[in-house]
Design a protein around this motif. Structure first.
Motif, PDB file in Angstrom:
ATOM      1  N   SER A   7      23.276   9.726 -12.616  1.00  0.00           N
ATOM      2  CA  SER A   7      23.342   8.136 -12.240  1.00  0.00           C
ATOM      3  C   SER A   7      22.698   7.710 -10.949  1.00  0.00           C
ATOM      4  CB  SER A   7      24.908   7.584 -12.196  1.00  0.00           C
ATOM      5  OG  SER A   7      25.079   8.436 -10.806  1.00  0.00           O
ATOM      6  N   LEU A   8      21.776   9.120  -9.986  1.00  0.00           N
ATOM      7  CA  LEU A   8      21.382   9.061  -9.396  1.00  0.00           C
ATOM      8  C   LEU A   8      20.054   8.132  -9.068  1.00  0.00           C
ATOM      9  CD1 LEU A   8      22.517  12.231  -7.409  1.00  0.00           C
ATOM     10  CD2 LEU A   8      23.253   9.735  -6.594  1.00  0.00           C
ATOM     11  N   SER A   9      19.265   7.370  -8.398  1.00  0.00           N
ATOM     12  CA  SER A   9      18.299   7.712  -8.429  1.00  0.00           C
ATOM     13  C   SER A   9      17.334   8.184  -8.211  1.00  0.00           C
ATOM     14  CB  SER A   9      17.849   6.921  -6.964  1.00  0.00           C
ATOM     15  OG  SER A   9      17.601   7.480  -5.817  1.00  0.00           O
ATOM     16  N   GLU A  10      16.004   8.750  -8.941  1.00  0.00           N
ATOM     17  CA  GLU A  10      14.892   9.522  -8.768  1.00  0.00           C
ATOM     18  C   GLU A  10      14.697  10.089  -7.329  1.00  0.00           C
ATOM     19  OE1 GLU A  10      10.991   9.980 -10.166  1.00  0.00           O
ATOM     20  OE2 GLU A  10      11.653   8.241 -11.349  1.00  0.00           O
ATOM     21  N   SER A  11      15.212   9.809  -6.474  1.00  0.00           N
ATOM     22  CA  SER A  11      14.680  10.207  -4.792  1.00  0.00           C
ATOM     23  C   SER A  11      15.730  11.207  -3.974  1.00  0.00           C
ATOM     24  CB  SER A  11      14.579   8.877  -4.327  1.00  0.00           C
ATOM     25  OG  SER A  11      14.899   8.049  -3.660  1.00  0.00           O
ATOM     26  N   TYR A  33      23.065   9.561   3.118  1.00  0.00           N
ATOM     27  CA  TYR A  33      23.178   8.360   2.489  1.00  0.00           C
ATOM     28  C   TYR A  33      24.569   7.503   4.143  1.00  0.00           C
ATOM     29  CZ  TYR A  33      19.894   8.622  -1.261  1.00  0.00           C
ATOM     30  OH  TYR A  33      18.575   9.182  -1.833  1.00  0.00           O
TER      31      TYR A  33
END
Length: 102
Positions: A7-11, A33
Motif C-alpha cells: 500500500s506504500l508509494s514507490e519511494s 514521515y
C-alpha cells in the motif's frame, strides 16, 4: 506486513525494503514521515492563529477556518469546539468589536 508494503508509494517501499519485521517497517515510516507531519501540524496551527476575515465573506472565512481545523483532525489532532470558536472570533478582530457596540 506484505499488505502494508504493497500500500506504500514507490519511494516509501525503497525505504522499508530491508526491514525484516512489521515493527521495523512502522519505525522506519515514523522516522521518515513523522517529522513532516509535525511540521505540517505546526504550519496549520500557525495558519489558524494568523487567519483573519479580512475581505472574505463571513461564510468563506468560517469555511476556511473549519477546513484548517479538519486538516488537523485528519492528521490525528482533534479540535475542540471551544478552540474552533476561539479561532473564528479571534480572526474577526475589529468587526467583532463593532458588533458588540450595536
Amino acid at each position: 506486513m506484505a499488505w502494508l508494503i504493497n500500500s506504500l508509494s514507490e519511494s516509501a517501499v525503497t525505504q522499508v525494503a530491508m526491514c525484516k519485521t512489521l515493527a521495523e517497517v512502522w519505525h522506519t515510516l515514523e522516522v521518515l514521515y513523522g517529522t513532516l507531519t509535525r511540521s505540517r501540524i505546526q504550519q496549520v496551527n500557525s495558519e489558524l492563529l494568523s487567519l483573519s476575515k479580512g475581505a472574505l465573506s463571513i461564510s468563506e472565512y468560517v469555511h476556511r477556518t473549519k477546513a484548517l481545523a479538519q486538516t488537523l483532525v485528519s492528521m490525528g489532532k482533534p479540535v475542540d469546539d471551544d478552540d474552533l470558536i476561539m479561532w473564528i472570533l479571534r480572526g474577526l478582530g475589529s468587526e467583532l468589536h463593532m458588533c458588540n457596540q450595536i
